[in-house]
Enzyme design. Structure first.
Site, mmCIF file in Angstrom:
data_model
loop_
_atom_site.group_PDB
_atom_site.id
_atom_site.type_symbol
_atom_site.label_atom_id
_atom_site.label_comp_id
_atom_site.label_asym_id
_atom_site.label_seq_id
_atom_site.Cartn_x
_atom_site.Cartn_y
_atom_site.Cartn_z
ATOM 1 N N HIS A 1 0.855 -1.182 0.000
ATOM 2 C CA HIS A 1 0.000 0.000 0.000
ATOM 3 C C HIS A 1 0.886 1.224 0.000
ATOM 4 C CE1 HIS A 1 -3.095 2.848 1.198
ATOM 5 N NE2 HIS A 1 -3.960 1.946 0.808
ATOM 6 N N ASP B 1 -7.941 -5.436 0.335
ATOM 7 C CA ASP B 1 -8.420 -6.184 -0.827
ATOM 8 C C ASP B 1 -8.040 -7.650 -0.817
ATOM 9 O OD1 ASP B 1 -9.690 -4.063 -2.140
ATOM 10 O OD2 ASP B 1 -7.737 -3.243 -2.632
HETATM 11 N N1 ACO Z 1 4.003 -7.549 -4.786
HETATM 12 C C1 ACO Z 1 5.349 -7.635 -4.955
HETATM 13 N N2 ACO Z 1 6.171 -6.573 -4.837
HETATM 14 C C2 ACO Z 1 5.621 -5.392 -4.541
HETATM 15 C C3 ACO Z 1 4.243 -5.239 -4.348
HETATM 16 C C4 ACO Z 1 3.427 -6.373 -4.461
HETATM 17 N N3 ACO Z 1 2.110 -6.297 -4.306
HETATM 18 N N4 ACO Z 1 3.964 -3.938 -4.050
HETATM 19 C C5 ACO Z 1 5.136 -3.311 -4.074
HETATM 20 N N5 ACO Z 1 6.147 -4.178 -4.358
HETATM 21 C C6 ACO Z 1 7.594 -3.899 -4.408
HETATM 22 C C7 ACO Z 1 7.961 -3.166 -5.693
HETATM 23 O O1 ACO Z 1 8.340 -4.057 -6.707
HETATM 24 C C8 ACO Z 1 9.114 -2.306 -5.211
HETATM 25 O O2 ACO Z 1 10.244 -3.151 -5.093
HETATM 26 P P1 ACO Z 1 11.731 -2.552 -5.420
HETATM 27 O O3 ACO Z 1 11.972 -1.498 -4.369
HETATM 28 O O4 ACO Z 1 12.626 -3.720 -5.306
HETATM 29 O O5 ACO Z 1 11.664 -1.972 -6.803
HETATM 30 C C9 ACO Z 1 8.724 -1.910 -3.783
HETATM 31 O O6 ACO Z 1 7.863 -2.985 -3.335
HETATM 32 C C10 ACO Z 1 7.973 -0.583 -3.689
HETATM 33 O O7 ACO Z 1 6.899 -0.637 -4.623
HETATM 34 P P2 ACO Z 1 6.179 0.655 -5.214
HETATM 35 O O8 ACO Z 1 5.427 0.259 -6.452
HETATM 36 O O9 ACO Z 1 7.155 1.776 -5.323
HETATM 37 O O10 ACO Z 1 5.175 1.007 -4.055
HETATM 38 P P3 ACO Z 1 3.943 1.977 -4.159
HETATM 39 O O11 ACO Z 1 3.743 2.552 -2.817
HETATM 40 O O12 ACO Z 1 4.073 2.932 -5.287
HETATM 41 O O13 ACO Z 1 2.760 0.969 -4.561
HETATM 42 C C11 ACO Z 1 0.779 -0.289 -4.582
HETATM 43 C C12 ACO Z 1 1.657 0.717 -3.812
HETATM 44 C C13 ACO Z 1 0.410 0.291 -5.966
HETATM 45 C C14 ACO Z 1 -0.512 -0.510 -3.817
HETATM 46 C C15 ACO Z 1 1.571 -1.607 -4.743
HETATM 47 O O14 ACO Z 1 1.960 -2.109 -3.485
HETATM 48 C C16 ACO Z 1 0.786 -2.676 -5.525
HETATM 49 O O15 ACO Z 1 0.821 -2.651 -6.768
HETATM 50 N N6 ACO Z 1 0.079 -3.602 -4.819
HETATM 51 C C17 ACO Z 1 -0.721 -4.582 -5.462
HETATM 52 C C18 ACO Z 1 -2.036 -3.965 -5.876
HETATM 53 C C19 ACO Z 1 -2.960 -3.746 -4.683
HETATM 54 O O16 ACO Z 1 -3.140 -4.612 -3.856
HETATM 55 N N7 ACO Z 1 -3.574 -2.531 -4.637
HETATM 56 C C20 ACO Z 1 -4.559 -2.192 -3.615
HETATM 57 C C21 ACO Z 1 -4.172 -0.966 -2.857
HETATM 58 S S1 ACO Z 1 -5.362 -0.733 -1.563
HETATM 59 C C22 ACO Z 1 -6.678 0.052 -2.244
HETATM 60 O O17 ACO Z 1 -6.647 0.648 -3.269
HETATM 61 C C23 ACO Z 1 -7.939 -0.086 -1.490
#
Ligand code: ACO
Length: 431
Positions: free
Chosen positions: A307, A365
Site C-alpha cells: 500500500h 483487498d
Molecule cells: N508484490 C510484490 N512486490 C511489490 C508489491 C506487491 N504487491 N507492491 C510493491 N512491491 C515492491 C515493488 O516491486 C518495489 O520493489 P523494489 O523497491 O525492489 O523496486 C517496492 O515494493 C515498492 O513498490 P512501489 O510500487 O514503489 O510502491 P507503491 O507505494 O508505489 O505501490 C501499490 C503501492 C500500488 C498498492 C503496490 O503495493 C501494488 O501494486 N500492490 C498490489 C495492488 C494492490 O493490492 N492494490 C490495492 C491498494 S489498496 C486500495 O486501493 C484499497
C-alpha cells in the site's frame, strides 16, 4: 482547528540564496513545508511524481498513520466504528463531523432510506448500454447524466441535499447496473430494510420469489461499507477534488472518482487478488508463484499486498479477515480452497524477507474478493461495491474542499523534457 505555523521555518538554499519556507503543523501527523509561494520567490517548481511527499490540502476528515497501521474517521478508530456502529452512522460522522445523537441518527436513517428510488426514466437510460457493459461503465454514465444542474455548489444546504441523494441513490443505480448486466428485471428498493439489507435485496431478489435478507451477510456488507467509506487523499478522492475544483457538479465529480477507482492498482485490486488466488489454485503452487513475484523481470505482483501509505498491516485487512471467516462459515464455503491459498500465502509472505524488507503487508483487498464472491457477487461488481461505500467519503471531501477559503482550481505544474522550439516542416519535405 486550522494548521498552525508556530513560527517554525525550513531554509532552502539554492546557490548563494536562502529562502525561508513556513512549516505548518496539524493536530497529528507529519508537519508540512508550505511551498505555496516557492515559484514566486525562486522561479522554481517542486517535483514529486505520484505526490509521495505532497499534502494537496488541509483536511479534518480522515487520518491515517501508515507506519503504525492506524485509520481514523473524524478521530474515531476504524475498529470501533466497524464493531460498534453501522455504516449510516459512519456516513453521518463523515458528513457532519460528529457522531449523531439517537434522534439525529433516526432522522438521518429515515432521510436516506426514503430517497432510494431513482427516476423511472433511469430504467430506460440503462437500455442504451450494451447488455454486457461493465457495471462500472454504466455507473459512470448514469451518474454524469443525473441531476446535472440541480445543485448550487456554493449553498451548503444544497450540497447536503446532493450528498444525501447520492448516498441514498447510488446503491440503487449500482444494483440496477448489476441486474442489467445479468439480464434480470430491476428490483425496486425496499425502505423497510437496512441500508446493506436493501442493497442485497436489490441485487439478489427476483420478482417471482420470496427473498429473505440473511442477517449475517447484511451485517458483513455493512462492515465492508464502513471499512471502505473514506481513506483521505487517495487517487479517486484526489480525482473528485480536482474535478470539483473546476466547479463541476457533484454527480459528475463522483463519476470521475468512480472512473479512477476502476483501475487495478486502486479499487480493482480485490478483483485482481481473487484472480491471482484462482491462478495459484492450490497451496502447492505458492512457492513457484512467490518466486515469480520476487523476479524483477516478471512484473508479477502479489495482489492485495502493499500500500502506498500503509507500511504496516492495513487495519481494515484485520477486520476484513474476520468478516471473511464469518461469511464463509455462513455460506458453507469455509472449506473454500481459495481461502486456504490466501491464508497460506499470507503466512509465507509475512515471513519472507522480500516482503518484510519492503514493508509489504496484506491490504483490505486481500480478503474482500473471497468474501464478496462467497456472498454471491460476481467479480465485476466488486469495484462497484467499493464505489457505493466510498461515495460518502468522496462527497464529504468534495464539500470540505468547497468550504476551504484557500481552495483553488487544481493545476499541477511539470518539468518539461520534450523538444525545445523548432520550426514546422511541410509534409512533403519530411524524411
Ligand atoms: N508484490 C510484490 N512486490 C511489490 C508489491 C506487491 N504487491 N507492491 C510493491 N512491491 C515492491 C515493488 O516491486 C518495489 O520493489 P523494489 O523497491 O525492489 O523496486 C517496492 O515494493 C515498492 O513498490 P512501489 O510500487 O514503489 O510502491 P507503491 O507505494 O508505489 O505501490 C501499490 C503501492 C500500488 C498498492 C503496490 O503495493 C501494488 O501494486 N500492490 C498490489 C495492488 C494492490 O493490492 N492494490 C490495492 C491498494 S489498496 C486500495 O486501493 C484499497
Amino acid at each position: 482547528m486550522d494548521a498552525t505555523t508556530n513560527n517554525k521555518t525550513a531554509t532552502l538554499t539554492v546557490g548563494n540564496n536562502s529562502y525561508e519556507l513556513p512549516i505548518l503543523t496539524g493536530t497529528v501527523g507529519p508537519d508540512v513545508v508550505d511551498i505555496g509561494k516557492l515559484y514566486a520567490q525562486t522561479g522554481m517548481f517542486t517535483y514529486d511524481p505520484g505526490f509521495t511527499s505532497t499534502a494537496s490540502c488541509q483536511s479534518k476528515i480522515t487520518y491515517i498513520d501508515g507506519d503504525a497501521g492506524v485509520l481514523e474517521y473524524r478521530g474515531y478508530p476504524i475498529e470501533q466504528l466497524a464493531e460498534r456502529g453501522d455504516f449510516l452512522e459512519t456516513c453521518y460522522l463523515l458528513l457532519y463531523g460528529e457522531l449523531p445523537t439517537r434522534a439525529q441518527k433516526d432522522d438521518f436513517d429515515l432521510r436516506i432510506t426514503r430517497h432510494t428510488m431513482v427516476h423511472e426514466q433511469m430504467a430506460r437510460f440503462f437500455q442504451g448500454f450494451r447488455r454486457d457493459a461493465h457495471p462500472m461503465a454504466v455507473m459512470v454514465g448514469a451518474l454524469a447524466a443525473f441531476y446535472h444542474d440541480s445543485t448550487d455548489i456554493n449553498d451548503p444546504k444544497q450540497r447536503m441535499i446532493a450528498s444525501m441523494r447520492m448516498i441514498a441513490k447510488i446503491p440503487t443505480l449500482a444494483a440496477m447496473a448489476y441486474k442489467y448486466s445479468i439480464g434480470q428485471p430491476f428490483m425496486y428498493p425496499k425502505n423497510s430494510l437496512s441500508f446493506a439489507g436493501n442493497f442485497l435485496h436489490m441485487c439478489f431478489a427476483v420478482p417471482c420469489e420470496e427473498f429473505k435478507v440473511n442477517p449475517v451477510l447484511s451485517a458483513a456488507l455493512d462492515k465492508i461499507f464502513t471499512l471502505h467509506a473514506d481513506h483521505e487523499q487517495n487517487a479517486s478522492t484526489s480525482t473528485v477534488r480536482i474535478a470539483g475544483s473546476s466547479g463541476a457538479n457533484p454527480f459528475a465529480c463522483i463519476a470521475a472518482g468512480i472512473a479512477c477507482l476502476w483501475g487495478p492498482a486502486h479499487g480493482g485490486a480485490n478483483e485482481a487478488a481473487l484472480a491471482m488466488l484462482k491462478e495459484i489454485g492450490s497451496v502447492d503452487n505458492i512457492p513457484e508463484f512467490i518466486t515469480k513475484v520476487k523476479d524483477k523481470n516478471s512484473s508479477v505482483r502479489l495482489m492485495g499486498f502493499g500500500h502506498r501509505v500503509y507500511k504496516n498491516y492495513d487495519p481494515r485487512a484485520k477486520i476484513m479477515q474476520q468478516v471473511c471467516h464469518e461469511v464463509l462459515a455462513e455460506t458453507g464455503h469455509h472449506g473454500d480452497p481459495l481461502l486456504k491459498v490466501a491464508m497460506e500465502l499470507e503466512k509465507i509472505a509475512l515471513s519472507d524477507p522480500y516482503f518484510i524488507d519492503r514493508k509489504l503487508y496484506p491490504n483490505v483487498d486481500f480478503y474482500s474478493g473471497i468474501t464478496l464472491k462467497a456472498m454471491g457477487f460476481p467479480t465485476d461488481m466488486f469495484t462497484v461495491l467499493f464505489a457505493v461505500a466510498r461515495t460518502v467519503g468522496w462527497i464529504s471531501q468534495w464539500s470540505e474542499m468547497l468550504e476551504d477559503p484557500q481552495q483553488k482550481i487544481g493545476r499541477p505544474r511539470q518539468l518539461f523534457t520534450g523538444h525545445t522550439r523548432r520550426e514546422y516542416v511541410g509534409i512533403d519535405k519530411r524524411d
